[in-house]
Design a protein around this motif. Structure first.
Motif, short mmCIF file in Angstrom:
data_model
loop_
_atom_site.label_atom_id
_atom_site.label_comp_id
_atom_site.label_asym_id
_atom_site.label_seq_id
_atom_site.Cartn_x
_atom_site.Cartn_y
_atom_site.Cartn_z
N ASP A 116 -4.80 -7.39 -2.09
CA ASP A 116 -5.82 -6.34 -1.87
C ASP A 116 -5.97 -5.40 -3.07
N VAL A 158 0.22 -5.99 1.43
CA VAL A 158 -1.22 -6.15 1.57
C VAL A 158 -1.74 -7.32 0.74
N THR A 201 -9.27 -4.70 -5.28
CA THR A 201 -9.81 -3.35 -5.47
C THR A 201 -10.02 -3.07 -6.96
N ASN A 208 0.83 -1.21 0.00
CA ASN A 208 0.00 0.00 0.00
C ASN A 208 0.86 1.26 0.00
#
Lengths: 296, 278
Positions: free
Chosen positions: A58, A55, A62, A44
């Protein structure tokens, strides 16, 4: 013993001397950033702080579920690529057919058709911004033709076609050069034989010209596919992805994500997906080209 | 071939059609040129016609605002040195890769070829960080080093194909005469590579001179701006001030157009050769 060792040392020095500079700059500028980018795609990182947290997937979750920008920009890129590839190749091929006739001005005309290609996409976009906004309306006022009085670059439709027009204008001359090289290589006996048999132009095009310039067609198709997929400069100066992100290509989505929104991790993930798509396109090209070579 | 068939009416019609098409291609340049010497009021009222009076001050004002000589010089320095570096380093690497195909060198060649696929946008984010750590940001040498990195893989690939075609006997004869391996490359092989070197330099010149995204990420300092950067930031400040903006565009486009007109034969030959080989 001494001699082999000296020879070995000399080989090492030569290897370092000849390969060293290339390997160093290539690693520093391409290889290391490429590997780092793959790592950042799973973090991130925001580009500012030193804190980089892993992460996992993730960012990809997204992108595929919660991020409309990527889906929209991807849709735009695909629509743009298909349109630009078809039109640029059609215009480039048409110009090549014209310029392989025995006309007297062919060298000057070739220069003119190629000219837009040497100007960078950024400046071309600015030039056309003026043409679309002021030039078109002046022509529209003078002639009353509705096409020129459209709100050019003001909505999604005209923005899209504006970018297509500039891309075709820029790229057609380059493809023309490649198609001319293909057309010149067609044996003139074949064409003369077809003339004697009374073949018309469409028959000659379908049965002789197109089959014989397939290698050029393959080169041109993939050249335009990968260039259109990577479009950035022209869009940046023409519409900057607007209005309301309606003309934003994937490259620009990556750019804004990273350098405007400061979401480097998410941007890197999008960049990785983008790379995989471009690599896949190129791989398909190589396979098709190789298969053609075997056949012929 | 055409002369034998004679110049028929049909050919004349095709010729006229082709010329009209070429004029259509040139219309954007007409608009930009003609409006770049108009006063702002004249430009707004009459965008299509010739100027009422020539306002050359558009050019002198832009020249000073964007500091044109400086931007031109920056572009020139970057293009020339980056070109020299790419040509020299890549030809050296290609020579070694062809003549000493060890496992490592073959792998390296494979990596160079594979890297040609990587689009700039998919590595630009970490590149800025690497450039920052390596002290390459905000300096022309830094930008030039970036071009070395991006240009080397394609140039090495092109030189590689060319070196393979050079007969080994020439080099062996020189070695028998006592020339060192370095002498063989610089005095014999490098001069033989000249046609490929010219092609690579011309194509890279167009790329580097026109490039926008890389310098915009690496060079924030206004005094180091290249022509595309200077034009872009000028356009952003003077948007809708078309009289100045267009003069700026003409100044921006002129050098590369002149370059093309002088080099067009070589440039077009280079594209043709590259595409035929695939």
């Amino acid at each position: 013993m001494m001699q082999t060792r000296r020879k070995k040392l000399s080989e090492w020095v030569q290897q370092l001397y000849f390969i060293g500079p290339s390997l160093f700059f290539f690693s520093l500028i391409v290889l290391i950033p490429f590997v780092m980018g793959m790592y950042y795609a799973f973090t991130n990182w925001n580009g500012v702080s030193n804190e980089v947290t892993w992460v996992g997937l993730d960012n990809f979750v997204t992108i595929f579920t919660g991020d409309e920008n990527f889906a929209n920009s991807f849709g735009f890129t695909v629509r743009f690529t298909i349109t630009a590839v078809v039109l640029t190749n059609a215009v480039g091929f048409g110009l090549a057919l014209l310029l392989t006739r025995s006309i007297r001005t062919k060298n000057a005309l070739r220069t003119i058709f190629f000219l837009p290609n040497v100007i960078g996409g950024l400046l071309l976009g600015f030039i056309w911004q003026f043409i679309f906004i002021k030039g078109f309306s002046a022509v529209g006022d003078a002639t009353g033709i509705g096409f020129f009085n459209l709100p050019w670059l003001g909505d999604a439709q005209t923005g899209f076609w504006g970018i297509v027009i500039v891309s075709v204008w820029q790229g057609a001359g380059y493809l023309m050069v490649i198609y001319i090289a293909g057309l010149i290589n067609i044996p003139s006996e074949l064409m003369e034989a077809a003339d004697i048999d009374g073949a018309n132009f469409v028959q000659k095009l379908k049965n002789i010209i197109i089959p014989l310039i397939m290698p050029a067609v393959t080169v041109c198709l993939f050249l335009t596919i990968s260039n259109s997929f990577k479009v950035f400069d022209v869009v940046y100066s023409l519409t900057r992805g607007g209005p309301y992100k309606s003309t934003e290509p994937v490259t620009m989505d990556i750019y804004f994500e990273a350098f405007t929104n400061n979401r480097m991790g998410l941007g890197a993930a999008k960049a990785l997906i983008f790379f995989l798509i471009v690599a896949a396109i190129t791989l398909i090209q190589v396979v098709i080209t190789k298969r053609k070579e075997v056949q012929s | 071939m055409g002369a034998a068939r004679g110049y028929t009416l049909r050919t004349l019609m095709i010729e006229i059609f082709a010329i009209l098409l070429a004029l259509l291609f040139l219309v954007p340049f007409y608009f930009v040129l003609v409006n770049s010497v108009k006063s702002f009021a004249d430009l707004l009222l009459n965008s299509a016609g010739l100027p009422k009076e020539f306002v050359w001050t558009n050019y002198s004002r832009v020249w000073e605002i964007i500091n044109y000589p400086k931007a031109f010089l920056n572009s020139l320095i970057v293009t020339v040195i980056a070109n020299l570096g790419i040509a020299v380093f890549s030809s050296m690497a290609a020579y070694r890769l062809v003549r000493h195909p060890s496992k490592f060198n073959n792998l390296l060649f494979g990596v160079f070829v594979a890297a040609m696929v990587i689009p700039f946008q998919s590595i630009m984010i970490p590149l800025v960080k690497v450039a920052n750590i390596a002290g390459l940001l905000n300096s022309l040498p830094g930008l030039i080093i970036c071009y070395f990195g991006f240009g080397i893989s394609l140039a090495t690939f092109l030189f590689h194909g060319f070196v393979k075609a050079i007969p080994l006997e020439i080099e062996e004869a020189a070695i028998v005469d006592g020339t060192s391996p370095y002498g063989v490359f610089w005095r014999i092989v490098f001069p033989l590579l000249k046609p490929m070197t010219v092609t690579i330099i011309l194509l890279n010149s167009l790329w580097i001179w026109n490039d926008f995204l890389l310098p915009s990420l690496v060079i924030p300092d206004p005094s180091l701006r290249t022509i595309p950067l200077a034009t872009s930031s000028f356009f952003a400040q003077y948007t809708k001030q078309w009289d100045l903006a267009l003069a700026g565009l003409v100044l921006g486009v002129t050098p590369i157009v002149i370059f093309f007109l002088f080099m067009q034969r070589h440039i077009i030959e280079g594209i043709t050769a590259g595409s035929v080989k695939g």
